[in-house]
Every structure is written in structure tokens, then in C-alpha cells.
Design a protein around this motif. Sequence first.
Motif, PDB file in Angstrom:
ATOM      1  N   ASP A 352       8.145  -6.831  -0.094  1.00 40.09           N
ATOM      2  CA  ASP A 352       8.801  -5.762  -0.832  1.00 40.09           C
ATOM      3  C   ASP A 352       9.269  -4.461   0.020  1.00 40.09           C
ATOM      4  OD1 ASP A 352       8.258  -7.227  -3.122  1.00 40.09           O
ATOM      5  OD2 ASP A 352       6.483  -5.936  -3.955  1.00 40.09           O
ATOM      6  N   ILE A 353       8.811  -4.249   1.211  1.00 44.59           N
ATOM      7  CA  ILE A 353       9.165  -3.069   1.990  1.00 44.59           C
ATOM      8  C   ILE A 353       9.538  -3.661   3.360  1.00 44.59           C
ATOM      9  CG2 ILE A 353       7.713  -1.381   0.653  1.00 44.59           C
ATOM     10  CD1 ILE A 353       5.439  -1.981   2.950  1.00 44.59           C
ATOM     11  N   LEU A 370       3.750   1.978   5.489  1.00 47.77           N
ATOM     12  CA  LEU A 370       3.029   0.749   4.956  1.00 47.77           C
ATOM     13  C   LEU A 370       1.698   1.290   4.487  1.00 47.77           C
ATOM     14  CD1 LEU A 370       2.593  -2.369   5.007  1.00 47.77           C
ATOM     15  CD2 LEU A 370       1.764  -2.122   7.249  1.00 47.77           C
ATOM     16  N   ILE A 371       0.940   2.357   5.043  1.00 50.75           N
ATOM     17  CA  ILE A 371      -0.222   2.788   4.489  1.00 50.75           C
ATOM     18  C   ILE A 371      -0.024   3.483   2.968  1.00 50.75           C
ATOM     19  CG2 ILE A 371      -1.966   4.518   4.899  1.00 50.75           C
ATOM     20  CD1 ILE A 371      -1.892   3.944   7.576  1.00 50.75           C
ATOM     21  N   ASP A 372       1.197   4.216   3.048  1.00 51.29           N
ATOM     22  CA  ASP A 372       1.549   4.706   1.728  1.00 51.29           C
ATOM     23  C   ASP A 372       1.601   3.964   0.784  1.00 51.29           C
ATOM     24  OD1 ASP A 372       2.304   7.357   0.252  1.00 51.29           O
ATOM     25  OD2 ASP A 372       4.185   6.040   0.250  1.00 51.29           O
ATOM     26  N   TYR A 373       2.461   2.828   1.015  1.00 52.08           N
ATOM     27  CA  TYR A 373       2.786   1.691   0.057  1.00 52.08           C
ATOM     28  C   TYR A 373       1.578   1.107  -0.467  1.00 52.08           C
ATOM     29  CZ  TYR A 373       4.260  -2.970  -1.612  1.00 52.08           C
ATOM     30  OH  TYR A 373       4.388  -3.949  -2.528  1.00 52.08           O
ATOM     31  N   TYR A 375      -1.473   2.133  -0.565  1.00 51.99           N
ATOM     32  CA  TYR A 375      -2.254   2.989  -1.637  1.00 51.99           C
ATOM     33  C   TYR A 375      -1.707   3.180  -2.959  1.00 51.99           C
ATOM     34  CZ  TYR A 375      -5.512   5.683   1.677  1.00 51.99           C
ATOM     35  OH  TYR A 375      -6.261   5.887   2.683  1.00 51.99           O
ATOM     36  N   ARG A 376      -0.199   3.036  -2.914  1.00 49.02           N
ATOM     37  CA  ARG A 376       0.107   2.744  -4.328  1.00 49.02           C
ATOM     38  C   ARG A 376      -0.059   1.619  -5.058  1.00 49.02           C
ATOM     39  NH1 ARG A 376       3.866   6.906  -5.173  1.00 49.02           N
ATOM     40  NH2 ARG A 376       4.505   8.320  -3.274  1.00 49.02           N
ATOM     41  N   GLN A 377      -0.254   0.584  -4.234  1.00 47.01           N
ATOM     42  CA  GLN A 377      -0.544  -0.779  -4.824  1.00 47.01           C
ATOM     43  C   GLN A 377      -1.689  -1.274  -4.865  1.00 47.01           C
ATOM     44  OE1 GLN A 377       2.116  -2.221  -6.196  1.00 47.01           O
ATOM     45  NE2 GLN A 377       3.466  -0.577  -5.509  1.00 47.01           N
ATOM     46  N   GLU A 378      -2.652  -0.291  -4.307  1.00 44.90           N
ATOM     47  CA  GLU A 378      -4.081  -0.354  -4.233  1.00 44.90           C
ATOM     48  C   GLU A 378      -4.318  -1.721  -3.382  1.00 44.90           C
ATOM     49  OE1 GLU A 378      -5.872  -0.527  -8.323  1.00 44.90           O
ATOM     50  OE2 GLU A 378      -5.485   1.588  -8.558  1.00 44.90           O
ATOM     51  N   GLN A 379      -4.087  -1.659  -2.491  1.00 47.00           N
ATOM     52  CA  GLN A 379      -4.065  -2.749  -1.436  1.00 47.00           C
ATOM     53  C   GLN A 379      -4.473  -2.482  -0.170  1.00 47.00           C
ATOM     54  OE1 GLN A 379      -0.962  -5.667  -1.349  1.00 47.00           O
ATOM     55  NE2 GLN A 379       0.064  -4.987  -3.192  1.00 47.00           N
ATOM     56  N   ILE A 380      -5.184  -1.454  -0.119  1.00 46.90           N
ATOM     57  CA  ILE A 380      -5.707  -0.898   1.101  1.00 46.90           C
ATOM     58  C   ILE A 380      -6.548  -1.729   2.009  1.00 46.90           C
ATOM     59  CG2 ILE A 380      -7.185   0.868   2.263  1.00 46.90           C
ATOM     60  CD1 ILE A 380      -4.370   1.698   2.292  1.00 46.90           C
ATOM     61  N   LYS A 381      -7.700  -2.143   1.114  1.00 49.04           N
ATOM     62  CA  LYS A 381      -8.648  -3.014   1.402  1.00 49.04           C
ATOM     63  C   LYS A 381      -8.003  -4.308   2.112  1.00 49.04           C
ATOM     64  CE  LYS A 381     -12.401  -3.840  -1.032  1.00 49.04           C
ATOM     65  NZ  LYS A 381     -13.258  -4.154  -1.965  1.00 49.04           N
ATOM     66  N   ARG A 382      -6.929  -4.901   1.402  1.00 44.78           N
ATOM     67  CA  ARG A 382      -6.336  -6.034   1.922  1.00 44.78           C
ATOM     68  C   ARG A 382      -5.510  -5.927   3.160  1.00 44.78           C
ATOM     69  NH1 ARG A 382      -0.726  -7.772   0.113  1.00 44.78           N
ATOM     70  NH2 ARG A 382      -0.375  -9.832   0.860  1.00 44.78           N
ATOM     71  N   LEU A 383      -4.948  -4.508   3.505  1.00 43.25           N
ATOM     72  CA  LEU A 383      -4.484  -4.222   4.747  1.00 43.25           C
ATOM     73  C   LEU A 383      -5.077  -4.208   5.800  1.00 43.25           C
ATOM     74  CD1 LEU A 383      -1.804  -3.029   6.182  1.00 43.25           C
ATOM     75  CD2 LEU A 383      -2.403  -0.879   5.301  1.00 43.25           C
ATOM     76  N   VAL A 384      -6.451  -3.505   5.644  1.00 38.05           N
ATOM     77  CA  VAL A 384      -7.098  -3.240   6.866  1.00 38.05           C
ATOM     78  C   VAL A 384      -7.917  -4.773   7.154  1.00 38.05           C
ATOM     79  CG1 VAL A 384      -9.542  -2.380   7.305  1.00 38.05           C
ATOM     80  CG2 VAL A 384      -8.062  -1.101   5.940  1.00 38.05           C
TER      81      VAL A 384
END
Length: 406
Positions: A352-353, A370-373, A375-384
Motif C-alpha cells: 500500500d505504501i 513505514l513505522i508510522d504506517y 502503528y496506524r495499521q496495528e502491524q508493529i509486531k509484524r514489522l519487527v
Amino acid sequence: MDSILPPACIAFQGGGALGMAHLGAWQVLEKHFRFVAVAGTSAGSIVGTLCAAGYGSLHAIDIFSNLNWPEFVRSQKWLDLFRARDGWSDGDKFYHWLKERIALRFMNRYPDINFKQLYEETGIYLAITACNLNNSNAEPVIFDVHREPETSVAFAVRASISIPGLFVAVPRRDRGQVLVDGGIVLNLPIELIEDISAEHQYPIIGVRFDKGITYLDKPNVKEVLSRSLSAATMHGNISPSHITSNPKYIDVAIDVKEFDSLNFNLKENEKHDLIQRGRNAAEIAILHYQSRINIPNIDKINQSNPINTIVSQKNPSTIDRKPLEIASLRKYIIDSLSEQDLRELISDHFPDIKADLGYKYSFRDAVSTLIDYSYRQEQIKRLVKLVGHINPNQYNKLILNYYIDN
């Protein structure tokens, strides 16, 4: 922003190239407070806008340290300048840069965000000052969510930085206004956040410059202009005594005696020096404030790693994760990924981005957005987790374990 920290209101003084020092002060102050109201004039309006938009000081320092201001501010051709005689720079390039910079912060959902939209997104009150040359009383023009909700934030900043003679004045023909640098009438706009501070008993912070006075023997044109601007803005630098006498007023006075506010061609060491001077002034001001109201030193409580304090809480799920800590997450990703890794991560897992990250913007900008996105999508755990899988040799176990456990 960190909901654990106490709220505060902050105003940034105008000062041209000296604005680099604001960034160092901001870096220290954000460790002690979360800002709920921000005001700024001229250079202070640029810093204040980034602060109100949710940027962190480290990101702002990175942005401004890499800017080449002489190239960034497009000068008019000599012939056009003499024909129009309206200013050395038209300011258009700056306006478009700032507009895009703010849009990036909000995933380009607002191509030219206004004051109402900014407040709805961040909950932070922002006030910016300019001066209307068509007003015989020389009253400031105030841009904020109450007075100018539909006005572009980038437009307000562009008006606020319009140093007479250097930047073309900004006309608003529908209102009969011609706007120039707000420092002429209100260079340290502390009054604009006074009501919010008083209503909630928040600390109120004024970040200003201590320029001192040096004797001019045979000044050149630039020195005369610089000193004249200092004289013109002197009245607007003075905060009302009922504010400065408030025990909760924090006076951050940055020593910039060796610097010229009109010298935008700063060398790298000069940029670093200004930033450090801002840090030093803020640290001194915080110590005075803490001793005055008898509170413990936050740095001593948290030592050098605030994450340790947050993670050790018995119920971390009740804590806003965002402060945990955007700066640490940025470091984790930057240390772990190459630019190519980042491109592939975005392409494979965050399509999406894809258009916004790793291509048009710098690597560090891409990481922050990417971090901001996430957080908004509640995907921080997935990102990490994804970052850890790409480069397990640089796993940041503290961050990873925290998000896995919570």
C-alpha cells in the motif's frame, strides 16, 4: 507521543539560521515533556510545525542537517529582482518542500494539510505568527485551528519566514493583507499558548536566543541588515512578566553570540555547534525548573535507556506503545536493513505504501513513514518480526521480545 510524560506548552522564537539550535533544545525537552501546544515564529514556526505534526527531534535533526540551504532557497534572477524589487527569494521551493514534508508524515492523505486537519490528526494545538504590512497598528496575524482552521499550514509557515528583503512578501488579496516575517511583531509567541497552560496548569516553555551585542566599527550591508532586523524584532522577543514570573515557566536561553542569523551557509561543524548549544541551554533550564518545583531528575530515574523503564512495567499493555520508542524502532530498522532490503520489505509486505517509500524519499524518511504506517495499521509486531527475519544477526531482542510478549 509519550503519554507517560507530563504535558507542556512550548514556543520557539524566530531567528533565521539560528533555528538549528531549536532542534537541540527540542531533543532534550522531549525527554521530559510531551507537547500539547506549540507556537512558533519564522524559523521557530518551521520547528514548531514539525513538532506539532508528530516528528521527533532526531528525525528533524536528520532532515535539517542534510539540507543545503543556499541551494534549497531558490534565488530570483538579478534582472527579475531589480524589476520586481520584492525580495531575494520567492520562497516557492521552500513552500512546496514543507508541504510535501508534512504530507509524508500523514501518508500523503493530506496533500496540503490545514490547521483543522492537523489538530484532528495529532491533538496538538499549533499557532504560527506573521505580520500584516497593511495593518497600521502592526498587529500580528495568528494562524491556528480557531482563527484559520481551513488555512494551509505550509502557507502560514511560508508567510511567517518572510524576512523583509530576503523573501517575497505573501499577499492575501481576498483579505487585503500583505504578510511578512512574524518576528517584527511577535518573535517569541509565548502568549499564544498562555491560555492553554494556565487552564490546565501545564508548564510553559520559551525557547529563545541570547545574541548579545557586539560593537560594529565598519559594518557591511549584511551586518547592517542583520542588526536592523534584531532591533526590529527586539520588542517581540520580550515575554510578559506575568508569564516569566510563573514558577512553571521554563526559560531556554540559547547562547548564539558568535552566530549570524542571516548566515544560512552553515558549515557542518557550525550546525552541530548550534544543535549542541540548544541541548546545553535546555539541560540547564530543566535543572533550574526541577530544583524550583522540587521534582526528581527524570534522566536519573530512567538512566540512559527509557525502554527499560517502560518494558519493566507490570502492565505494559496499558502503555501507549508509540513512545516505545519510535527512535529505538528507527535505529533497529536502520541498523538491520540496507536500502535494498527496505525496498524489498515494502514491496513484498507493505504494497500500500510502495510508491511512497524507498524511492521518492530518503532511506531514513522511508523508515519513519513505514513505522508510522505500521502503528496506524496495528502491524508493529509484524514489522519487527519481518526485520528480524531479514537480518537475524542484528536482532534487537529487547524490542522483539517486548512486542512478541505484548
